[in-house]
Design a protein around this motif. Sequence first.
Motif, PDB file in Angstrom:
ATOM      1  N   GLN A  29       0.829  -1.205   0.000  1.00 55.89           N
ATOM      2  CA  GLN A  29       0.000   0.000   0.000  1.00 55.89           C
ATOM      3  C   GLN A  29       0.864   1.255   0.000  1.00 55.89           C
ATOM      4  O   GLN A  29       1.994   1.243   0.497  1.00 55.89           O
ATOM      5  CB  GLN A  29      -0.910   0.025   1.239  1.00 55.89           C
ATOM      6  CG  GLN A  29      -1.802  -1.190   1.404  1.00 55.89           C
ATOM      7  CD  GLN A  29      -2.524  -1.193   2.747  1.00 55.89           C
ATOM      8  OE1 GLN A  29      -2.360  -0.270   3.561  1.00 55.89           O
ATOM      9  NE2 GLN A  29      -3.330  -2.229   2.974  1.00 55.89           N
ATOM     10  N   ALA A  33      -3.020   5.578   1.492  1.00 55.13           N
ATOM     11  CA  ALA A  33      -4.158   4.647   1.469  1.00 55.13           C
ATOM     12  C   ALA A  33      -3.983   3.531   2.494  1.00 55.13           C
ATOM     13  O   ALA A  33      -4.513   2.430   2.335  1.00 55.13           O
ATOM     14  CB  ALA A  33      -4.307   4.064   0.071  1.00 55.13           C
ATOM     15  N   MET A  34      -3.234   3.775   3.558  1.00 53.71           N
ATOM     16  CA  MET A  34      -2.867   2.739   4.526  1.00 53.71           C
ATOM     17  C   MET A  34      -4.090   2.131   5.209  1.00 53.71           C
ATOM     18  O   MET A  34      -4.952   2.842   5.723  1.00 53.71           O
ATOM     19  CB  MET A  34      -1.918   3.331   5.569  1.00 53.71           C
ATOM     20  CG  MET A  34      -1.444   2.345   6.609  1.00 53.71           C
ATOM     21  SD  MET A  34      -0.083   3.014   7.599  1.00 53.71           S
ATOM     22  CE  MET A  34      -0.765   4.569   8.136  1.00 53.71           C
ATOM     23  N   ASN A  35      -4.148   0.774   5.208  1.00 54.19           N
ATOM     24  CA  ASN A  35      -5.200   0.024   5.892  1.00 54.19           C
ATOM     25  C   ASN A  35      -4.568  -1.244   6.439  1.00 54.19           C
ATOM     26  O   ASN A  35      -4.441  -2.248   5.740  1.00 54.19           O
ATOM     27  CB  ASN A  35      -6.346  -0.303   4.935  1.00 54.19           C
ATOM     28  CG  ASN A  35      -7.415  -1.163   5.609  1.00 54.19           C
ATOM     29  OD1 ASN A  35      -7.413  -1.345   6.821  1.00 54.19           O
ATOM     30  ND2 ASN A  35      -8.338  -1.692   4.804  1.00 54.19           N
ATOM     31  N   ALA A  37      -5.590  -3.420   8.382  1.00 53.97           N
ATOM     32  CA  ALA A  37      -6.489  -4.563   8.551  1.00 53.97           C
ATOM     33  C   ALA A  37      -6.765  -5.269   7.231  1.00 53.97           C
ATOM     34  O   ALA A  37      -7.516  -6.242   7.189  1.00 53.97           O
ATOM     35  CB  ALA A  37      -7.804  -4.103   9.175  1.00 53.97           C
ATOM     36  N   ALA A  38      -6.143  -4.808   6.154  1.00 52.83           N
ATOM     37  CA  ALA A  38      -6.437  -5.367   4.834  1.00 52.83           C
ATOM     38  C   ALA A  38      -5.916  -6.785   4.673  1.00 52.83           C
ATOM     39  O   ALA A  38      -6.441  -7.545   3.856  1.00 52.83           O
ATOM     40  CB  ALA A  38      -5.854  -4.467   3.751  1.00 52.83           C
ATOM     41  N   ASN A  62      -1.246  -4.407  13.612  1.00 51.99           N
ATOM     42  CA  ASN A  62      -0.835  -3.053  13.999  1.00 51.99           C
ATOM     43  C   ASN A  62       0.622  -2.979  14.424  1.00 51.99           C
ATOM     44  O   ASN A  62       1.094  -1.904  14.811  1.00 51.99           O
ATOM     45  CB  ASN A  62      -1.723  -2.545  15.149  1.00 51.99           C
ATOM     46  CG  ASN A  62      -3.164  -2.357  14.721  1.00 51.99           C
ATOM     47  OD1 ASN A  62      -3.417  -2.034  13.557  1.00 51.99           O
ATOM     48  ND2 ASN A  62      -4.096  -2.564  15.649  1.00 51.99           N
TER      49      ASN A  62
END
Length: 754
Positions: A29, A33-35, A37-38, A62
């Motif tokens: 990523q 656009a950091m996620n 939990a993806a 995390n």
Amino acid sequence: MVPADPDNPEQRARRQIDAMLIAAGWDVQDRAAMNLAAAPGVAIREFQTSAGPADYLLFLGNLLVGVVEAKKAGVTLSSIEAQTRDYAAKAPKPLQVPVRPLPFLYESTGVETWFTNGLDPDPTARRVFAFHQPEALRAWLDAELDRRAGKPGAPAAPTLKGRMRLAPALNTAGMWPAQIRAVQNLEASFREGRPRALVQMATGSGKTFTAISSIYRLVKEGGAKRVLFLVDRGNLGRQALKEFQAYTTPDDGRKFTELYNVTNLTHNRVDPVNKVVITTIQRLYSILKGEESFDDALEEGSAFTGSGSALVREPPPVAYNPLLPPEFFDVVVVDECHRSIYALWRQVLEYFDASLVGLTATPAKHTYAFFHKNVVSEYTHTHAVRDRVNVPFQVYEIRTRVTEGGAMVVAEPDTVVGKRDRATREVRWEALDEDLTYAASQVDRSVVVPDQIRTVIRELRAKMFTEIFPGRTEIPKTLIFAKSDDHAEDILRILREEWPLSNEAAVKVTYKPEREVGDAKRKSASHKPEELIQAFRNSYNPRVAVTVDMIATGTDIKPLECVVFLRSVKSRGLFEQMKGRGVRVIPDADFQAVTPDAKHKTHFVVVDCVGVMEEQKADPPLDRERGISFPKLLELVRAGNRDEDVLATLAARLDRMDRRLSPVQKEQIEAASGGVPLRELVAGILDRLDPDAEDARARQMTGLPDGAEVTEAQVQAAQAALREEAAAPIAYDPGSSARRCWRSARPRRSPSTW
């Protein structure tokens, strides 16, 4: 930020690295656009640290755990390790960082990738085929966090290298000294973090037992999650599985396979539940390619002897397989290190992020190079004879004019020759139009000369009980090496006729069945070669087996006493493997069960019909002066002869005597020789003829350090001193009691047999 230029070399490297991370299960990523939990593992591009923007930061949920530094292809990655460490040490403080500095560090160009596991003691970068999957980093991290938290059952260290440094001392119960040294040295190599190690042990000295002993320790004490045991032929894999099943653990007392799952693959699925996976390198390559099945027949030809995988001429390309990622195995053991493994198949071995351990009796230069010259065991045939782990060998030569120089068939009006179809073996007779001249190298390949085979077989029979095995009445277990399956067929037919022998007494053991109609239904047919090998090993019949390469390497035939070469051998390593089929020791009761007219296996005989010993410049046997009687040898030594051949022959005769004598007779000799057992006399002579001992003594006598060059004169002085020490217990016996004792204790045989 690197500009988005498709022709920019660093941008091309980033695209390749992105693809590699995604293939390994990472979600790549941009920071914007950091996620997290993806996916279980997320790689964030261009994340700012106090040392500057890191090319990629690696997150497990995390938790920030690693960093990737990207460079364009061609950059030497060791030069940027300091930069990677700087990013790891200066990870953003507001983030959840369970271990500081970040433990998992990568440098990559997309073509070349290096990895440092900061959880290792003395972390050292190592080259890897691909990025590790998030689950692998999670397992290492959890082990370290559990250790720090003092959780019950937590490992003593998070990595194999760390755990082996804390392992208890080796339990040596049931192990020979050479096996103990090999395992201890191998464990030292693991503790040092050496990526590759070579175990050289003479044929018959228990290489597989040694490997299993080490694997047991690596699994139990080192926490190795899985071990790959690689062979190059299917029957060697089946044999290895039997040895794992027979191995009794020294501390627990249960069998290895009662404690851990061991499988020999017969399909293309690797179940993660298995602790040890045995397979051929051919099938492993098929699995890496993602093939659903593999032809079992392709596992049966040895790559060492020009069949099976050796028929493949192009190096196989290896691609990343997410179902069998590089971190799947912690250790890869390569049994019977054959030459193809280091050239054609090395990409398959180097796919895994695992410690590589090679097992071989006959290493070549390329073997040493592949294993980075990290030899943890050097145990030769002479060492094994000294320790009574091998029996020594003798050489008997049979030569014919045809095998020496070829011949010519003169074309006359009534001269006809048979032309045999290679595929069907149908013979068609034709008149000879012109003289046919053939060289020795063509015999039994492009030109078949049955009379030459018949001459050798007759001579072998005539001398078997007079010169080769004097005094015997039954054919010793004999293995004949042929040039091809057709040649083996010709030998078998002539052998049965000339000796004469039944179908059960003389068999062909190859990958092809006997050609005669109906043979496949009889016990003598080679349609189930492993059953024939089992019978050859454990039953009275067969007495003679003819083979090409199936029993050439790795196959254990303990009662074997006679190895006949009716073929030349181009490879020194293969020749030593073939010759080594006869070296194994066997308990007297087991030996007598299959060869009733013999009491002990004291040696084996190489019958050289083609000059292979000279061709390969092979190491000579210990018994090099067969024409000198035992009393004459003693006289020569007492008269001051210190020739290497004389001393080696004396050691061979004493060794054979020691293997034949009863306990009472051995006590008599020990008493007469001032308390020195015969076995110690043999070891004392052989140890002092060892070139390494000569080098060490030369350095000791001159005070030279290990790296300094020893002169020829210094070596000769050391040789003289060592040989004098070797001869002393016999040469300077002031009385004749030893001679009387030897004379009265030895079995009633002619002096020439000693």
